[in-house]
Design a protein around this motif. Structure first.
Motif, PDB file in Angstrom:
ATOM      1  N   LEU A 161       0.675  -1.383  -0.028  1.00 31.74           N
ATOM      2  CA  LEU A 161      -0.074   0.074  -0.168  1.00 31.74           C
ATOM      3  C   LEU A 161       0.914   1.512  -0.143  1.00 31.74           C
ATOM      4  CD1 LEU A 161      -2.530  -1.113   2.499  1.00 31.74           C
ATOM      5  CD2 LEU A 161      -2.655  -1.276   0.218  1.00 31.74           C
ATOM      6  N   GLU A 162       0.093   2.483   0.039  1.00 29.18           N
ATOM      7  CA  GLU A 162       0.976   3.578  -0.217  1.00 29.18           C
ATOM      8  C   GLU A 162       1.740   3.837   1.116  1.00 29.18           C
ATOM      9  OE1 GLU A 162      -1.816   6.762  -1.104  1.00 29.18           O
ATOM     10  OE2 GLU A 162      -2.503   5.870  -3.000  1.00 29.18           O
ATOM     11  N   SER A 163       1.353   3.591   2.392  1.00 24.77           N
ATOM     12  CA  SER A 163       1.871   3.968   3.490  1.00 24.77           C
ATOM     13  C   SER A 163       2.021   2.959   4.307  1.00 24.77           C
ATOM     14  CB  SER A 163       1.343   5.334   4.109  1.00 24.77           C
ATOM     15  OG  SER A 163       0.009   4.994   4.637  1.00 24.77           O
ATOM     16  N   SER A 164       2.934   2.802   5.410  1.00 23.59           N
ATOM     17  CA  SER A 164       3.024   1.772   6.399  1.00 23.59           C
ATOM     18  C   SER A 164       1.658   1.588   7.166  1.00 23.59           C
ATOM     19  CB  SER A 164       4.150   1.709   7.136  1.00 23.59           C
ATOM     20  OG  SER A 164       5.330   1.735   6.148  1.00 23.59           O
ATOM     21  N   ASP A 170      -4.894  -2.159   7.698  1.00 24.63           N
ATOM     22  CA  ASP A 170      -5.402  -3.199   6.910  1.00 24.63           C
ATOM     23  C   ASP A 170      -5.115  -4.666   7.589  1.00 24.63           C
ATOM     24  OD1 ASP A 170      -6.592  -4.029   4.532  1.00 24.63           O
ATOM     25  OD2 ASP A 170      -4.757  -5.076   3.506  1.00 24.63           O
ATOM     26  N   LEU A 171      -4.056  -4.787   8.142  1.00 22.41           N
ATOM     27  CA  LEU A 171      -3.743  -5.932   9.094  1.00 22.41           C
ATOM     28  C   LEU A 171      -4.679  -6.202  10.133  1.00 22.41           C
ATOM     29  CD1 LEU A 171      -0.038  -6.118   8.953  1.00 22.41           C
ATOM     30  CD2 LEU A 171      -1.399  -7.476   7.584  1.00 22.41           C
ATOM     31  N   LYS A 172      -4.892  -4.957  10.829  1.00 20.87           N
ATOM     32  CA  LYS A 172      -5.952  -4.825  12.005  1.00 20.87           C
ATOM     33  C   LYS A 172      -7.209  -5.639  11.591  1.00 20.87           C
ATOM     34  CE  LYS A 172      -3.852  -1.338  14.909  1.00 20.87           C
ATOM     35  NZ  LYS A 172      -4.059   0.016  15.504  1.00 20.87           N
ATOM     36  N   ARG A 173      -7.712  -4.928  10.552  1.00 21.66           N
ATOM     37  CA  ARG A 173      -8.968  -5.462   9.786  1.00 21.66           C
ATOM     38  C   ARG A 173      -9.213  -6.858   9.651  1.00 21.66           C
ATOM     39  NH1 ARG A 173     -11.005  -6.812   5.520  1.00 21.66           N
ATOM     40  NH2 ARG A 173      -8.984  -6.264   4.365  1.00 21.66           N
ATOM     41  N   LEU A 202       0.981 -14.219   4.587  1.00 21.65           N
ATOM     42  CA  LEU A 202       0.550 -14.921   3.337  1.00 21.65           C
ATOM     43  C   LEU A 202      -0.680 -14.122   2.781  1.00 21.65           C
ATOM     44  CD1 LEU A 202       0.411 -18.504   4.608  1.00 21.65           C
ATOM     45  CD2 LEU A 202       1.822 -17.676   2.794  1.00 21.65           C
ATOM     46  N   TYR A 203      -1.010 -13.233   3.677  1.00 21.52           N
ATOM     47  CA  TYR A 203      -2.475 -12.449   3.195  1.00 21.52           C
ATOM     48  C   TYR A 203      -1.704 -11.266   2.518  1.00 21.52           C
ATOM     49  CZ  TYR A 203      -6.786 -13.753   5.154  1.00 21.52           C
ATOM     50  OH  TYR A 203      -7.859 -14.322   5.206  1.00 21.52           O
ATOM     51  N   GLN A 204      -0.335 -10.890   2.628  1.00 14.37           N
ATOM     52  CA  GLN A 204       0.335  -9.941   1.999  1.00 14.37           C
ATOM     53  C   GLN A 204       1.000 -10.404   1.090  1.00 14.37           C
ATOM     54  OE1 GLN A 204       0.460  -6.409   2.504  1.00 14.37           O
ATOM     55  NE2 GLN A 204      -0.633  -6.384   4.482  1.00 14.37           N
ATOM     56  N   SER A 205       1.437 -11.664   0.737  1.00 12.27           N
ATOM     57  CA  SER A 205       2.195 -11.976  -0.437  1.00 12.27           C
ATOM     58  C   SER A 205       1.304 -13.141  -1.353  1.00 12.27           C
ATOM     59  CB  SER A 205       3.566 -12.854   0.072  1.00 12.27           C
ATOM     60  OG  SER A 205       3.217 -13.799   0.959  1.00 12.27           O
ATOM     61  N   GLY A 206       0.327 -13.777  -0.624  1.00 13.51           N
ATOM     62  CA  GLY A 206      -0.215 -14.700  -1.552  1.00 13.51           C
ATOM     63  C   GLY A 206      -1.744 -14.284  -1.689  1.00 13.51           C
ATOM     64  N   SER A 207      -2.505 -15.222  -2.319  1.00 14.19           N
ATOM     65  CA  SER A 207      -3.813 -14.904  -2.803  1.00 14.19           C
ATOM     66  C   SER A 207      -4.794 -15.107  -1.456  1.00 14.19           C
ATOM     67  CB  SER A 207      -4.465 -15.849  -3.645  1.00 14.19           C
ATOM     68  OG  SER A 207      -4.317 -17.427  -3.405  1.00 14.19           O
ATOM     69  N   ARG A 208      -5.990 -14.274  -1.572  1.00 16.41           N
ATOM     70  CA  ARG A 208      -6.874 -14.295  -0.166  1.00 16.41           C
ATOM     71  C   ARG A 208      -7.369 -15.594   0.072  1.00 16.41           C
ATOM     72  NH1 ARG A 208      -8.109  -8.789   0.163  1.00 16.41           N
ATOM     73  NH2 ARG A 208      -6.091  -7.732  -0.492  1.00 16.41           N
TER      74      ARG A 208
END
Length: 408
Positions: A161-164, A170-173, A202-208
């Motif tokens: 994403l644009e910012s950390s 997004d990770l909290k959600r 894995l949510y960041q690098s793989g498919s949902r």
């Protein structure tokens, strides 16, 4: 005498007002009273007063003001009582309503992003979920630092994403959704933070869709006898190799041409898991306390992966650290009645040769809680406790860890 009464009757009938006159008007006391009354009646009353029709004395006009004051006080008391009732209702209902609205918000965002799952409000209210959320509370949390370290290991950015800060939000959600997936697979997220962080990775690098299958693959690997490291790697490989070609093209680009793609992916995922474990270990390693009182009868060496503390039968045995009981029963390998506890960092402690077990599998125990009574069950020559500490599946000398924890 007769003439006197006759004159009195004639005077009464002739002047009715005289009937109100005192009977003994000739006396000096009666005359003085009559004069004083007449003087008070004829004198002008002070401002704000009136004459009582019964007694003739002046009375202050304060009844209306007193009535107003009483009305105001009643309304004020009613208002205060209503505010107190509303405050109690708000205190009782505020948190459940907040959890419900947050669950609706997360679920709606998930549905928009094709993550079809209803997030339960009671999940957000769970104390263990709050402990799990502390892992990624901000950019300096151990969970976020572990993800950064893992992505730097492979030369990638950890957030697309644009910012950390947006990535943290997004990770909290996603954490509530991941918490439900892990719990459904039989994993306690509060006691297995490595599974939480690897799922987020894995949510960041793989498919949902593939990433949500990770908890089942991770548990399947552990049931096959894999230790924590290999189970995490096996679960990640099963998710990433879900489709052909690989689910994550970015991993394929980093593999050298002369190396097989499958071997390259195994090395990458093992390095990634180790990077996460390395950053989480200092934050999550518990401080162990001595599990019982007794004399050291045997120390740690190559053929004895623990220490023995001898004492009389029935001596209380306590949990060396907080964690989840993963085994409570008879051990077929000679340790008799055995208790195993898994802690937040993934490490485990073993308590063998007990006489009586006080906890069951799946129970969450606090540090210092009594879990067993010392005995001599299994292959034992006398009453003692066999105590082990295993980190990442490797036995560590308990004396060094317990000594360090007590000195802090």
């Amino acid at each position: 005498m007769h003439n006197y009464w006759r004159s009195m009757l004639l005077s009464l009938y002739s002047d009715p007002k005289n009937m109100r006159k005192p009977r003994h008007s000739s006396s000096s006391r009666a005359k003085s009273r009559t004069k004083s009354r007449v003087r008070k009646k004829t004198s002008l009353p002070p401002r704000g007063t009136s004459i009582s029709p019964n007694s003739g004395y002046p009375v202050r006009l304060r009844r209306r003001k007193v009535r107003r004051k009483h009305t105001f006080r009643k309304r004020l008391r009613s208002l205060l009582f209503l505010l107190i009732v509303l405050w109690f209702i708000f205190a009782i209902v505020a948190k459940p309503v907040g959890y419900f609205l947050r669950a609706v918000q997360y679920s709606f965002i998930g549905w928009v992003r094709t993550e079809y799952l209803w997030i339960k409000p009671q999940t957000l209210a769970d104390e263990k979920f709050q402990e799990t959320r502390d892992l990624i509370d901000d950019l300096n949390s151990p969970g976020i630092q572990a993800l950064i370290a893992a992505f730097r290991q492979d030369g990638q950015l950890w957030c697309t994403l644009e910012s950390s800060q947006q990535c943290v939000q997004d990770l909290k959600r996603r954490l509530s959704l991941i918490y439900q997936d892990l719990s459904r697979a039989g994993i306690n997220p509060a006691s297995d933070p490595h599974a939480v962080i690897n799922t987020l990775d894995l949510y960041q690098s793989g498919s949902r869709g593939g990433s949500r299958r990770f908890p089942q693959e991770y548990i399947a690997a552990k049931e096959q006898g894999k230790n924590s490291l290999e189970a995490l790697v096996r679960g990640r490989l099963r998710v990433l190799n879900n489709d052909s070609p690989l689910d994550t093209p970015s991993f394929r680009k980093q593999c050298p041409p002369q190396q097989r793609k499958s071997d390259c992916l195994i090395i990458q995922q093992r390095d990634r898991v180790r990077a996460i474990q390395a950053i989480l270990q200092p934050y999550l390693q518990p401080e162990f306390i001595q599990p019982t009182e007794g004399e050291l009868s045997q120390g740690f060496h190559l053929y004895h992966e623990g220490i023995d503390l001898a004492n009389k039968i029935g001596t209380p045995i306590i949990a060396a650290a907080e964690g989840e009981v993963i085994f409570s029963g008879w051990d077929e390998w000679g340790l008799g009645k055995l208790v195993k506890i898994r802690h937040k960092d993934g490490s485990t402690t073993v308590y063998g040769h007990n006489r009586e077990l006080l906890v069951q599998k799946g129970e969450w125990v606090k540090q210092g809680q009594e879990i067993a009574k010392m005995g001599s069950s299994g292959n034992s020559t006398g009453p003692h406790l066999h105590f082990e500490i295993r980190i990442q599946g490797k036995a560590i000398d308990p004396e060094t860890l317990v000594k360090d924890a007590n000195n802090q």
